[in-house]
Scaffold this motif. Structure first.
Motif, PDB file in Angstrom:
ATOM      1  N   ARG A  18       0.834  -1.208   0.000  1.00 47.21           N
ATOM      2  CA  ARG A  18       0.000   0.000   0.000  1.00 47.21           C
ATOM      3  C   ARG A  18       0.868   1.257   0.000  1.00 47.21           C
ATOM      4  NH1 ARG A  18      -2.439   3.248   4.300  1.00 47.21           N
ATOM      5  NH2 ARG A  18      -4.279   4.350   3.430  1.00 47.21           N
ATOM      6  N   LEU A  19       1.889   1.286   0.836  1.00 46.94           N
ATOM      7  CA  LEU A  19       2.772   2.448   0.872  1.00 46.94           C
ATOM      8  C   LEU A  19       3.388   2.714  -0.492  1.00 46.94           C
ATOM      9  CD1 LEU A  19       4.857   2.325   4.194  1.00 46.94           C
ATOM     10  CD2 LEU A  19       3.443   4.221   3.376  1.00 46.94           C
ATOM     11  N   ALA A  20       3.929   1.674  -1.103  1.00 49.56           N
ATOM     12  CA  ALA A  20       4.579   1.848  -2.411  1.00 49.56           C
ATOM     13  C   ALA A  20       3.573   2.322  -3.448  1.00 49.56           C
ATOM     14  CB  ALA A  20       5.210   0.527  -2.833  1.00 49.56           C
ATOM     15  N   ARG A  21       2.347   1.770  -3.408  1.00 49.26           N
ATOM     16  CA  ARG A  21       1.332   2.167  -4.392  1.00 49.26           C
ATOM     17  C   ARG A  21       0.953   3.640  -4.234  1.00 49.26           C
ATOM     18  NH1 ARG A  21      -2.192  -0.904  -2.732  1.00 49.26           N
ATOM     19  NH2 ARG A  21      -3.666   0.519  -1.724  1.00 49.26           N
ATOM     20  N   LEU A  22       0.789   4.100  -2.995  1.00 42.11           N
ATOM     21  CA  LEU A  22       0.402   5.497  -2.773  1.00 42.11           C
ATOM     22  C   LEU A  22       1.519   6.463  -3.182  1.00 42.11           C
ATOM     23  CD1 LEU A  22      -1.392   5.186   0.686  1.00 42.11           C
ATOM     24  CD2 LEU A  22      -2.450   5.629  -1.527  1.00 42.11           C
ATOM     25  N   VAL A  23       2.757   6.097  -2.932  1.00 43.20           N
ATOM     26  CA  VAL A  23       3.863   6.974  -3.331  1.00 43.20           C
ATOM     27  C   VAL A  23       3.987   7.005  -4.850  1.00 43.20           C
ATOM     28  CG1 VAL A  23       6.329   7.394  -3.164  1.00 43.20           C
ATOM     29  CG2 VAL A  23       5.079   6.585  -1.164  1.00 43.20           C
ATOM     30  N   ARG A  24       3.803   5.846  -5.503  1.00 43.47           N
ATOM     31  CA  ARG A  24       3.908   5.793  -6.965  1.00 43.47           C
ATOM     32  C   ARG A  24       2.829   6.623  -7.649  1.00 43.47           C
ATOM     33  NH1 ARG A  24       5.112  -0.175  -6.246  1.00 43.47           N
ATOM     34  NH2 ARG A  24       7.370  -0.365  -6.644  1.00 43.47           N
ATOM     35  N   ALA A  25       1.748   6.908  -6.925  1.00 49.11           N
ATOM     36  CA  ALA A  25       0.678   7.732  -7.506  1.00 49.11           C
ATOM     37  C   ALA A  25       1.106   9.182  -7.671  1.00 49.11           C
ATOM     38  CB  ALA A  25      -0.566   7.657  -6.626  1.00 49.11           C
ATOM     39  N   LEU A 103       4.001   9.015  10.994  1.00 50.44           N
ATOM     40  CA  LEU A 103       2.666   8.572  10.626  1.00 50.44           C
ATOM     41  C   LEU A 103       2.230   7.427  11.524  1.00 50.44           C
ATOM     42  CD1 LEU A 103       2.734   8.534   6.715  1.00 50.44           C
ATOM     43  CD2 LEU A 103       1.918  10.313   8.244  1.00 50.44           C
ATOM     44  N   LEU A 104       1.094   7.602  12.164  1.00 52.23           N
ATOM     45  CA  LEU A 104       0.524   6.547  13.000  1.00 52.23           C
ATOM     46  C   LEU A 104      -0.472   5.729  12.183  1.00 52.23           C
ATOM     47  CD1 LEU A 104      -0.173   8.185  16.479  1.00 52.23           C
ATOM     48  CD2 LEU A 104       1.253   6.175  16.033  1.00 52.23           C
ATOM     49  N   LYS A 105      -0.291   4.425  12.168  1.00 48.12           N
ATOM     50  CA  LYS A 105      -1.244   3.534  11.514  1.00 48.12           C
ATOM     51  C   LYS A 105      -2.500   3.413  12.384  1.00 48.12           C
ATOM     52  CE  LYS A 105       2.529   0.585   9.809  1.00 48.12           C
ATOM     53  NZ  LYS A 105       3.134  -0.766   9.890  1.00 48.12           N
ATOM     54  N   PRO A 106      -3.676   3.345  11.801  1.00 47.60           N
ATOM     55  CA  PRO A 106      -3.929   3.461  10.362  1.00 47.60           C
ATOM     56  C   PRO A 106      -4.000   4.929   9.935  1.00 47.60           C
ATOM     57  CG  PRO A 106      -5.975   3.053  11.525  1.00 47.60           C
ATOM     58  CD  PRO A 106      -4.899   3.048  12.569  1.00 47.60           C
ATOM     59  N   PHE A 107      -3.602   5.228   8.719  1.00 47.59           N
ATOM     60  CA  PHE A 107      -3.665   6.597   8.195  1.00 47.59           C
ATOM     61  C   PHE A 107      -4.255   6.523   6.787  1.00 47.59           C
ATOM     62  CE2 PHE A 107       0.473   4.761   7.359  1.00 47.59           C
ATOM     63  CZ  PHE A 107       0.595   4.907   5.994  1.00 47.59           C
ATOM     64  N   ARG A 111      -3.262  11.935   4.556  1.00 47.96           N
ATOM     65  CA  ARG A 111      -2.240  12.158   5.591  1.00 47.96           C
ATOM     66  C   ARG A 111      -0.853  11.800   5.074  1.00 47.96           C
ATOM     67  NH1 ARG A 111       1.161  13.560   8.135  1.00 47.96           N
ATOM     68  NH2 ARG A 111       1.620  13.365  10.367  1.00 47.96           N
ATOM     69  N   LEU A 112      -0.758  10.723   4.307  1.00 45.97           N
ATOM     70  CA  LEU A 112       0.540  10.359   3.732  1.00 45.97           C
ATOM     71  C   LEU A 112       1.021  11.441   2.774  1.00 45.97           C
ATOM     72  CD1 LEU A 112       2.895   8.426   3.143  1.00 45.97           C
ATOM     73  CD2 LEU A 112       1.460   7.373   1.385  1.00 45.97           C
ATOM     74  N   HIS A 113       0.130  11.967   1.953  1.00 49.31           N
ATOM     75  CA  HIS A 113       0.552  12.989   0.993  1.00 49.31           C
ATOM     76  C   HIS A 113       0.997  14.264   1.699  1.00 49.31           C
ATOM     77  CE1 HIS A 113      -0.317  10.606  -2.450  1.00 49.31           C
ATOM     78  NE2 HIS A 113      -1.621  10.546  -2.233  1.00 49.31           N
ATOM     79  N   ASP A 117       4.643  15.905   1.205  1.00 43.27           N
ATOM     80  CA  ASP A 117       4.826  17.330   0.885  1.00 43.27           C
ATOM     81  C   ASP A 117       5.793  17.992   1.866  1.00 43.27           C
ATOM     82  OD1 ASP A 117       3.071  17.156  -1.238  1.00 43.27           O
ATOM     83  OD2 ASP A 117       1.339  17.878  -0.099  1.00 43.27           O
ATOM     84  N   LEU A 118       5.646  17.670   3.149  1.00 43.27           N
ATOM     85  CA  LEU A 118       6.519  18.241   4.163  1.00 43.27           C
ATOM     86  C   LEU A 118       7.968  17.815   3.939  1.00 43.27           C
ATOM     87  CD1 LEU A 118       7.005  19.772   6.796  1.00 43.27           C
ATOM     88  CD2 LEU A 118       6.365  17.699   8.036  1.00 43.27           C
ATOM     89  N   ALA A 119       8.172  16.522   3.693  1.00 43.39           N
ATOM     90  CA  ALA A 119       9.534  16.033   3.448  1.00 43.39           C
ATOM     91  C   ALA A 119      10.118  16.681   2.197  1.00 43.39           C
ATOM     92  CB  ALA A 119       9.514  14.520   3.303  1.00 43.39           C
TER      93      ALA A 119
END
Length: 263
Positions: A18-25, A103-107, A111-113, A117-119
């Protein structure tokens, strides 16, 4: 805008995918490695540039906190880090080692985006600061091709200030006084002020011997910019600046100010 290389480290299969998929978006990020543990991640970092690491904390073997410290010690510059965990109690440790976010799971994806953006902003600021430091070093350095050294003269020092996409050159003798403002400092010139990065103590060391004197815990004045020192109630002084403005002189610094004037 430069695309950022992202490393994902997570021991749970579904969470990792899931993490990889959301970042790849995101069009501004490239996922360059997806790892089950920090041993795999170390190999990935050794093989390619990594700008940002998304790290789980509790994993078999080396945990995410330990791996982050390894990155900071071995890579220059170290990748920025976002910790992804189900546990709150690591938060203080994470921010002590300068994590970009926690990031606290579940998110959810929003929230990930926000964390991405901050990073991204932090990495852009770090790159801009590095450029400022390189420009400043070039401006203040000496040329090896000069046959004989030239005696340094007061007033030749300068600050490089980044403002609105430009790099401004502010000579020390254009500065009337310098004020600490949190983690930064403000250069007060005749018509305007400029904010510069760096703690007050570092700026004070930079201008030492350049005609400035510290007058209180958070201010330096350039002696040639002072019209007079006037005595106030209970023996306190105030520095009256040419062209207007006053800076208080604390009793703690009064004697050293008077010594500088006498010298």
């Amino acid at each position: 805008m430069k695309r950022l290389n992202v490393l994902v480290v997570e021991d749970e299969d579904l969470a990792r995918e899931r993490l990889a998929r959301l970042v790849r978006a995101r069009a501004d990020f490239d996922v360059v490695a997806v790892c089950r543990n920090c041993e795999e991640a170390a190999d990935a970092v050794a093989a390619q540039r990594v700008d940002l690491a998304l790290l789980d904390i509790q994993m078999p073997g080396i945990d995410g906190i330990g791996f982050s410290r390894m990155l900071a010690a071995s890579r220059d510059p170290a990748p920025s880090v976002i910790f992804v965990t189900a546990y709150r109690h690591y938060a203080c440790t994470a921010f002590e080692i300068d994590a970009a976010d926690y990031l606290l799971k579940p998110f959810d994806s929003a929230r990930l985006h926000r964390a991405l953006d901050l990073a991204q902003r932090r990495l852009q600021e770090r790159e801009a600061l590095s450029l400022v430091e390189r420009v400043q070093a070039a401006l203040t350095g000496t040329l090896e091709s000069v046959a004989a050294p030239v005696e340094a003269k007061p007033g030749l020092g300068r600050f490089v200030v980044r403002e609105h996409g430009r790099f401004l050159i502010v000579r020390f003798d254009d500065v009337r006084w310098i004020e600490a403002d949190g983690r930064d400092c403000i250069l007060h010139c005749t018509k305007t002020g400029h904010r510069i990065d760096g703690p007050f103590a570092d700026v004070a060391r930079r201008v030492a011997g350049e005609g400035f004197v510290q007058v209180n815990r958070s201010a330096l004045v350039r002696i040639d910019a002072v019209a007079s020192f006037e005595e106030m109630f209970k023996g306190n002084l105030v520095a009256v600046l040419r062209g207007g403005g006053e800076v208080p002189v604390s009793r703690r610094f009064r004697s050293q100010v008077m010594q500088r004037l006498a010298g």
